[in-house]
Motif scaffolding. Structure first.
Motif, PDB file in Angstrom:
ATOM      1  N   UNK A  94      32.550  37.264  -8.040  1.00  0.00           N
ATOM      2  CA  UNK A  94      31.209  36.893  -7.618  1.00  0.00           C
ATOM      3  C   UNK A  94      31.078  35.379  -7.506  1.00  0.00           C
ATOM      4  N   UNK A  95      30.421  34.963  -6.440  1.00  0.00           N
ATOM      5  CA  UNK A  95      30.094  33.545  -6.361  1.00  0.00           C
ATOM      6  C   UNK A  95      28.711  33.365  -5.764  1.00  0.00           C
ATOM      7  N   UNK A  96      27.923  32.524  -6.416  1.00  0.00           N
ATOM      8  CA  UNK A  96      26.587  32.251  -5.938  1.00  0.00           C
ATOM      9  C   UNK A  96      26.574  30.874  -5.284  1.00  0.00           C
ATOM     10  N   UNK A  97      26.251  30.832  -3.994  1.00  0.00           N
ATOM     11  CA  UNK A  97      26.180  29.536  -3.311  1.00  0.00           C
ATOM     12  C   UNK A  97      24.785  28.975  -3.483  1.00  0.00           C
ATOM     13  N   UNK A  98      24.718  27.816  -4.084  1.00  0.00           N
ATOM     14  CA  UNK A  98      23.409  27.197  -4.284  1.00  0.00           C
ATOM     15  C   UNK A  98      22.871  26.664  -2.964  1.00  0.00           C
ATOM     16  N   UNK A  99      21.558  26.543  -2.909  1.00  0.00           N
ATOM     17  CA  UNK A  99      20.977  25.921  -1.735  1.00  0.00           C
ATOM     18  C   UNK A  99      21.437  24.469  -1.697  1.00  0.00           C
ATOM     19  N   UNK A 100      21.815  23.975  -0.513  1.00  0.00           N
ATOM     20  CA  UNK A 100      22.353  22.609  -0.442  1.00  0.00           C
ATOM     21  C   UNK A 100      21.370  21.573  -0.968  1.00  0.00           C
ATOM     22  N   UNK A 101      21.885  20.585  -1.683  1.00  0.00           N
ATOM     23  CA  UNK A 101      21.065  19.458  -2.115  1.00  0.00           C
ATOM     24  C   UNK A 101      20.871  18.511  -0.946  1.00  0.00           C
ATOM     25  N   UNK A 155      34.374  24.979  -6.736  1.00  0.00           N
ATOM     26  CA  UNK A 155      34.015  26.265  -7.334  1.00  0.00           C
ATOM     27  C   UNK A 155      34.311  27.416  -6.386  1.00  0.00           C
ATOM     28  N   UNK A 156      33.892  27.215  -5.149  1.00  0.00           N
ATOM     29  CA  UNK A 156      34.085  28.278  -4.172  1.00  0.00           C
ATOM     30  C   UNK A 156      35.571  28.466  -3.881  1.00  0.00           C
ATOM     31  N   UNK A 157      36.306  27.354  -3.819  1.00  0.00           N
ATOM     32  CA  UNK A 157      37.746  27.447  -3.546  1.00  0.00           C
ATOM     33  C   UNK A 157      38.443  28.233  -4.645  1.00  0.00           C
ATOM     34  N   UNK A 158      38.135  27.929  -5.906  1.00  0.00           N
ATOM     35  CA  UNK A 158      38.742  28.652  -7.019  1.00  0.00           C
ATOM     36  C   UNK A 158      38.372  30.127  -6.971  1.00  0.00           C
ATOM     37  N   UNK A 159      37.136  30.387  -6.596  1.00  0.00           N
ATOM     38  CA  UNK A 159      36.678  31.782  -6.542  1.00  0.00           C
ATOM     39  C   UNK A 159      37.453  32.555  -5.472  1.00  0.00           C
ATOM     40  N   UNK A 172      29.697  37.153  -2.140  1.00  0.00           N
ATOM     41  CA  UNK A 172      29.084  35.839  -2.037  1.00  0.00           C
ATOM     42  C   UNK A 172      27.587  36.008  -1.832  1.00  0.00           C
ATOM     43  N   UNK A 173      26.821  35.414  -2.712  1.00  0.00           N
ATOM     44  CA  UNK A 173      25.379  35.576  -2.677  1.00  0.00           C
ATOM     45  C   UNK A 173      24.733  34.212  -2.503  1.00  0.00           C
ATOM     46  N   UNK A 174      23.559  34.185  -1.930  1.00  0.00           N
ATOM     47  CA  UNK A 174      22.855  32.925  -1.774  1.00  0.00           C
ATOM     48  C   UNK A 174      21.730  33.083  -0.773  1.00  0.00           C
ATOM     49  N   UNK A 175      20.834  32.107  -0.760  1.00  0.00           N
ATOM     50  CA  UNK A 175      19.733  32.151   0.192  1.00  0.00           C
ATOM     51  C   UNK A 175      20.276  32.164   1.616  1.00  0.00           C
ATOM     52  N   UNK A 176      19.464  32.659   2.564  1.00  0.00           N
ATOM     53  CA  UNK A 176      19.876  32.550   3.957  1.00  0.00           C
ATOM     54  C   UNK A 176      20.138  31.069   4.302  1.00  0.00           C
ATOM     55  N   UNK A 213      33.538  33.100 -12.091  1.00  0.00           N
ATOM     56  CA  UNK A 213      33.706  33.967 -10.928  1.00  0.00           C
ATOM     57  C   UNK A 213      34.079  35.390 -11.332  1.00  0.00           C
ATOM     58  N   UNK A 214      34.960  35.485 -12.335  1.00  0.00           N
ATOM     59  CA  UNK A 214      35.469  36.807 -12.701  1.00  0.00           C
ATOM     60  C   UNK A 214      34.503  37.554 -13.621  1.00  0.00           C
TER      61      UNK A 214
END
Lengths: 394, 275
Positions: B175-182, B15-19, B32-36, A47-48
């Motif tokens: 930065x965190x990238x949210x993957x498209x849901x499985x 991952x998102x929680x830690x971020x 936070x980045x990721x597909x719509x 993240x960082x």
């Protein structure tokens, strides 16, 4: 020297990590907000340190290279922090060292120590080379051999992070691999040239106030044209032959170009440009090259896409063209030079992997005429920078 | 220490929680980045709810300028008032309206500030916010007043990755990238919208959906919202997601680009069966 090795490994794998970000990570570790296990470390560090999912895969590889075979994390962190200052002196400048000195290493270490002692590692199942820690190790308390005995292949806490990294699920996001239309559009969007154009439809406040004041307070609204993208590009693409393998990539590139550049002119050639260019990929509708140069050289930037891989005779000899119906009086290279000379700015994008460039004579020849970049995301970014760079001295 | 553990009605990965927690500790914006359709905007809402803080939202558009987020000086209104003698024109403060960033700074309590779809604006837009996001203050030129954050807001920034963001800006963000849901997560998501959907049918639909997404070279792969639309259409007609000949009905709901439609049709039509 693991934490440092990780930093070096990140850079070696091409993840751009700045000192600012690295220090943020140290600050976070110091704050106690990160649980002292490798899972949390993996997530937090990513993240960082990483700012683009295009680097996630490289991060995973760097993480693997560093932590795949490490001893248990508590051991690692202690040693890492002790030796950190010494190691930093090797790579960082004096100024950067001063910044680092300001960080409370002793406290970072103590903090981890405390958390360890509070039993955060209870239930730790060990990695593949678990060595019992001197003194306060929770493992020691549970009766493992303090001399360092392999305690099975079960998945430890840090084993999980390593496994996540091993899975390498971000592989296809990597900047070198994934090149979809959107990535290309992003890379190409810098080509935009926003200038006022069209009918006046936006209120210009400054002018309005000015005009109103001059009008003795009677409101006078002043409108101006909106800004539009006025960039002009001439795109010439190599079709057929060795390019068929890249047809998909090139078509995606073309579609991205179309999205980003409204004023796009497109012609085709085969291997090299000779007397004619073609309006269609089937090369039925010919247009004299000289005419294309004449028409576009003043206002357009030139982008060529091709693998530049052919027999050198196709470049160097009259009549060298690969297609028999083309009887060129001048060598292909001369035609390329015509284009390079006429346009203010030009680039050649090559889908062929860079490692082969050195081995292909025709590529080296064309590189003497055009600035050549690989048809990858980074390559497009560099090519765009080249196109927007200052104009060549006459 | 302020941190979030779990949120109601929003599935927060480790991952998102830690971020998010890292962003809170470091007092940095989180990008936070990721597909719509991956729940980027929803994240800010969830954080605000979990921490019981007000949420301020700044929706960025292609015409948005950085200054709009700080404050707007309504010149035309002032001109108008001066012309027609309404109100006190000499008090310039009356014509200064704080934007979302300005409001977040001047709020009495700590707030969550969502800067939504930052990539919609001009390329230089994020760079114009560097100082404000770093120092959390700004000057109102017209009055000479400084607005300074009483409490540093928790800043969540979303991006659909339509433009590359400037380096200097990225360095200041986490930065965190949210993957498209499985498929599994997608089941949960669909269930939220269609709680009574037959399980077997849902699995078939998702099989077909992810089959379409796997087709190589799609210009715009279908996202969650297209999936939900598709399900609605299928249910309305009482059709199966895969016809007997292996073709998929109502593909136009999933795919919006003609090239994509052609590509998928050639793969999933006629005798060919799916998966």
């Amino acid at each position: 020297m693991l934490l440092f090795a990780f930093f070096e490994s990140l850079r070696a794998h091409g993840v751009p990590v700045s000192l600012t970000e690295w220090m943020s990570l140290l600050r976070l570790l110091h704050s106690g907000a990160v649980a002292p296990d490798l899972d949390s470390f993996y997530r937090t560090a990513r993240t960082v340190l990483v700012k683009d999912e295009g680097y996630y895969d490289r991060f995973d590889r760097a993480f693997l290279a560093t932590f795949r075979d490490v001893e248990v994390p508590e051991e690692l962190l202690e040693r890492v922090l002790e030796a950190m200052k010494k190691e930093y002196a090797r790579v960082f400048s004096e100024e950067e060292m001063k910044l680092l000195e300001a960080l409370p290493f002793e406290q970072i270490l103590k903090n981890f120590q405390e958390q360890l002692e509070q039993g955060h590692f209870r239930g730790h199942e060990g990695g593949n080379r678990a060595i019992g820690r001197r003194g306060t190790s929770t493992q020691g308390a549970d009766g493992f051999n303090p001399a360092g005995v392999r305690i099975g292949q079960s998945v430890g806490r840090h084993g999980k992070a390593v496994q996540i990294a091993e899975f390498r699920r971000f592989r296809e996001y990597d900047r070198d691999r994934k090149l979809d239309t959107r990535n290309m559009r992003v890379a190409l969007s810098r080509l935009r040239r926003m200038l006022p154009d069209g009918p006046p439809e936006e209120l210009n406040i400054e002018e309005t106030i000015d005009a109103t004041a001059r009008n003795a307070g009677e409101i006078e609204l002043v409108f101006e044209p909106r800004k539009r993208n006025l960039q002009r590009i001439l795109l010439l693409t190599d079709v057929g032959g060795s390019m068929s393998g890249y047809a998909d990539l090139v078509s995606r590139f073309f579609s991205a170009m179309k999205d980003e550049i409204k004023d796009l002119e497109h012609y085709y050639f085969h291997n090299c440009i000779y007397d004619d260019l073609y309006r269609d990929a089937g090369r039925h509708e010919a247009v004299p090259s000289a005419e294309v140069i004449e028409k576009f050289h003043q206002k357009y930037l030139l982008v060529l896409v091709g693998d530049a891989s052919m027999s050198p005779t196709e470049l160097l000899y009259p009549g060298g063209a690969i297609d028999l119906f083309v009887q060129n009086k001048r060598p292909g290279l001369a035609h390329l030079q015509d284009f390079a000379g006429a346009f203010q700015k030009s680039v050649w994008l090559n889908p062929e992997p860079v490692k082969y460039w050195e081995l292909t004579q025709s590529i080296k020849l064309i590189q003497q005429v055009f600035a050549m970049y690989p048809l990858t995301e980074d390559g497009i970014v560099d090519a765009v920078a080249h196109l927007l760079g200052r104009r060549r001295a006459a | 220490m302020l941190r979030i553990e779990q949120t109601d009605g929003y599935i927060l990965s480790d991952e998102l929680r830690d971020a998010v927690n890292a962003a809170i500790v470091l007092e940095r914006p989180i990008l936070v980045k990721g597909e719509p359709g991956t729940g980027k905007t929803q994240l800010a809402v969830a954080i605000a709810e979990a921490l019981d803080m007000p949420l301020l939202r700044w929706q960025v558009k292609s015409t948005t300028r950085a200054k709009d987020g700080l404050y707007v000086y309504d010149t035309v209104k002032r001109l108008n008032d001066a012309r027609f003698g309404d109100g006190d024109v000499s008090d310039i403060r009356r014509y200064i309206r704080l934007g979302p960033l300005g409001e977040a700074f001047s709020a009495e309590e700590r707030v969550v500030l969502l800067i939504d779809e930052i990539d919609k604006a001009e390329l230089e837009f994020p760079n114009d916010l560097l100082h404000e996001l770093d120092q959390m203050d700004f000057l109102i030129d017209e009055t000479g007043e400084t607005v300074r954050a009483k409490q540093r807001p928790i800043v969540v920034i979303t991006s659909n990755a339509e433009k590359e963001l400037p380096e200097a800006f990225l360095r200041r963000c986490l930065f965190h990238f949210i993957e498209f849901p499985g498929p599994e997560l997608m089941q949960d998501i669909v269930r939220v919208h269609y709680p009574d959907l037959d399980q077997q049918l849902l699995e078939q639909i998702l099989d077909a959906f992810f089959g379409v997404r796997r087709v190589v070279g799609l210009r715009k792969p279908p996202s969650t919202s297209e999936l939900l639309d598709w399900i609605r259409v299928l249910l309305a007609h009482g059709w199966q997601p895969v016809a007997e000949d292996g073709s998929l009905p109502f593909l136009g709901v999933l795919l919006k680009k003609p090239e994509d439609l052609k590509r998928v049709l050639s793969r999933f039509s006629g005798e060919r069966t799916l998966i």
